[in-house]
Structure formats: C-alpha cells, structure tokens
Enzyme design. Sequence first.
Site, PDB file in Angstrom:
ATOM      1  N   GLY A 218       0.823  -1.197   0.000  1.00  0.00           N
ATOM      2  CA  GLY A 218       0.000   0.000   0.000  1.00  0.00           C
ATOM      3  C   GLY A 218       0.859   1.251   0.000  1.00  0.00           C
ATOM      4  O   GLY A 218       1.950   1.295  -0.592  1.00  0.00           O
ATOM      5  N   SER A 219       0.411   2.269   0.696  1.00  0.00           N
ATOM      6  CA  SER A 219       1.069   3.578   0.623  1.00  0.00           C
ATOM      7  C   SER A 219       2.422   3.641   1.321  1.00  0.00           C
ATOM      8  O   SER A 219       3.137   4.639   1.167  1.00  0.00           O
ATOM      9  CB  SER A 219       0.148   4.653   1.187  1.00  0.00           C
ATOM     10  OG  SER A 219      -0.979   4.832   0.347  1.00  0.00           O
ATOM     11  N   THR A 220       2.806   2.618   2.085  1.00  0.00           N
ATOM     12  CA  THR A 220       4.167   2.635   2.625  1.00  0.00           C
ATOM     13  C   THR A 220       5.184   2.582   1.494  1.00  0.00           C
ATOM     14  O   THR A 220       6.317   3.058   1.646  1.00  0.00           O
ATOM     15  CB  THR A 220       4.413   1.456   3.590  1.00  0.00           C
ATOM     16  OG1 THR A 220       4.253   0.212   2.896  1.00  0.00           O
ATOM     17  CG2 THR A 220       3.455   1.513   4.775  1.00  0.00           C
TER      18      THR A 220
END
Length: 485
Positions: A218-220
């Site tokens: 995801g956004s990591t």
Amino acid sequence: MNTPIRRLAFLVLAMFTALLLATTWIQFVAADGLRDRPGNRRTLIDTYSRERGAILVDGTAVARSERTDDDLRWVRRYDQATRYSHVTGYWSFTYGAGLGLEKARNAVLAGTDDSLFYQRVVDLVTGQQPSGASLELTIDPDVQAAAAEALGDRRGAAVAVDPRTGAILALVSRPSFDPNALSSHNLTAVDEAYQQLTQDPAQPLVNRAIAGDLYPPGSTFKLVVAAAALESGDYRADSELDGPVRYTLPGTSTELPNFGGEACDPQGRPTLARSVQISCNTAFAWLAGQLGADAVREQAQEFGFGQQIEVPMQVTPSSYPDQLDDAQLALTGVGQYDVRVTPLQVAMVSAAIANDGALMTPYLVETVRDRDLEVIHETRPRTMSRSVSASTAAALTEMMVSVVQGGSGTLAQIPGVSVAGKTGTAEFGSSGAAHAWFTGFAPADDPQIAVAVIVESATDNWTGETGGQVAAPVARAMLEAGVAP
C-alpha cells in the site's frame, strides 16, 4: 581364465565398486541430510541424550532444556511461549526442529555444529556430558512485549530494528502458538496439537513477519517511489506533481481515486512533500509513470527487494513486478498491483532512511556462547547497501515527520519525541478488503528504533480501518518502548 569366470570377476568387481561408492556417498556426502531428517529417530534419541542450548533474551532464557526422569532425559521448555514462538520455533521428538531459531540454528543448539568441534573434543577427553551452545538474541524484551500486547488477538505482524546496526529488536507474528505443546514427551498429545495447528485456517505456524504469502505494501511503498524521485535529480521536496482528485490509469478508463475522494491540492498540483504527508494516491500513480518501472525497481532493490536474507531464518524476498504496462506501473506507485513485501522489508526501508541512507543487514543472534559462556561467535553489523544519499534520507525524514505531526499518521505521536512515519492501507483480493500498515522511526533527529506494523483486515469486507487508525497505535507502543529515556 575362461570367459564365464572372467565375466563373473568383472561383475563382482563392479558390485564392490558400487558398494564402495554408495558407502562413501552415504558417509561423506549425504550424512548431514540423512542425520537431520525429521523422521530419523536414532538421531533424535541421540540429541535428547545431551542438554540443548538455551535461547536467551536480555539474559533470560525463553527456550531451555529441563531434565526429566524418562528415557529421553531432556524436555524443551518455552517461557513466555506465545510471545516468542515465531522467534524460537519448536523442538519436538516427533517433528524435530521446526520454525524459528530451533530450526535455523539446530546444529549449534544441539552441539553438533562444526564451530563446537573443540568443545566436543574436550568433552570426550574429560568425560563431560556433551551440550549445545546458547544463542543470545538482539531482541529488546520491552519492545517485543509492546508489539505483542498492542497487536493482541488481531492477525498481523510487527517488526522493529535498530537502524544503526540492523539488530532486530522485535519480531512478532499473530496468531501465535504454544511450542510447549509440541515439545512434550506425550507423543499422542503432540500429534494432536500439531494436526490442530497445521489445519487451522489462520495458519499460526506461518511467521508473517518474514515469510508466508507476503503483503501488498500500500502507501508505505510511496517512500520508495519518493526516494527514486529525489535520487533521480529531477525532483525536490517542493517539486509540484500532477495530483487530481481522480487519476485515469493510462490506456484504460479506470479511475484511481484519492482516499475519501478528496483533493490533494486545490489546484491539483501538490508538492512531493505534501503528497507524502497526506498520502496522495493520484500524485504517486502519476509520479511512478514519470519515473518509469526500471527506476522504481532499482530503488526498491537498493532497499533490499529481491535480496536473499537470513536473520538467520530465511526471509522470503520482497518483490517488484517485471514487464509492467503503463496502468500497472501507475498502480505500483501506490504499492498495489503485484508489489509484495514482508513487514521486515518495510522496516528496512524506514531503517535505511533513518540511518542517513545506509541499509544495515538485519540479524537476530547477537552472540553464540558455549557451556562456559565463552563467546564462540559474535555478529558484527554489516552494511547491505547505500539505499539513498544522506541528503535524500534527510528530505524523506522531514516528510515522514510531517506525516506524524499533521498528516495521516498523527496517532503515532509520542509526547516529547519527534516521530517519523508513513501510513498505508493496502487493498487485496477482489472484495475490497484492505490491510492496515504503519512504518517509521524515532527519535527522528537521533533514530534508535525503526518499525513496521501490519494489521490484517478482520473480514473480507473492509469497513474503513486505515493504517493511521489501526497500525499507527501499535507502532507508537513499540517506539515508546524502544526509545531510550
């Protein structure tokens, strides 16, 4: 000599040659493999005749051997069993060395490793009972406890490392299991416990922190994309990106929205720093396309993607996909499509940023000690790669601090401590379910601990739990426990 006798002589010679070769192969080539087979009961009985080495955390045994009155003589005991189960693994008469350090360092713990040769010679000469060596771990018991308690009964994993050395400070996977149930000498009960564990759909024997099916980050993963942008020299923290409310994936009619359908900037031109702070999906999808798959992939590799790592347990390599079309490339910019990671890998990204761009090789065993507590081996920190320049690491740190101070990661704030972090909410499957992520480090100006936390979606139908809401509090508990007063 007539022909039949000569033929018989050649046949006998060939048979003796085959016997000699087979014996040599078994004794010198295949011996280790045959000895270490789980079903080799003679080897197991032999190893149970000696005390197996302890596994120590901060001087306290979390796995030890206890003398018994039965013919096996020793039984393995695990204190704080479920807290450390994926670190220790288990030692079973029926199933042998399984998982964790019990498997990865079986020969050392059993006393049969080549490094213990001289100890075995001394034992033979002096008549002392042979014993295995002990493993002293890098785990910080306070950080391990904080991770285990904060995760609770939720499925997921939490990892903490010292960014300066690579030493693993916590390694927790949920659900857990009790290795004492597998080390018992009640073999019927052991078999029942093992069957229950292996048939459990929650897969408690899988170490989600370093192995298993891996997760979309995801956004990591936006940290990796942002690093690639800064390293390219074409972007700075204040560079404007194309970040509309919705982004149409190239070559398709599919639109990628921002979380909550919100705009990242009134003019649709957020800066790189702002895009990290509020986790702007559309800006990072656009940015990945501008950078190209090769640049993003190479940056991921600098952070450890695709590398074979042993801590000493084997870590499943994280991966960035090959042969992407433009739409798929855009999706990788937000950590979706076929990007897959372990929580350890995500912690390594934060650790490299925290360490001025230098990625240290992660490790779990500090020292190996013999029966007299003499050090046989001590792990020395090693640099794995220069992931990014010091200037890029400083810029990313500033962006990550803004995430916690006033962005999507405010629940990771610690009073009096500057925390750097990044949230993530990673969709998987086709039902709309999503996992919650948080990664970061503290103190931001003098990093002592870097963490990664994933909390798996509780159901197949995601109900809105984001990384900032669910994973950030777990990370905060770990960071608080790991920051020196």
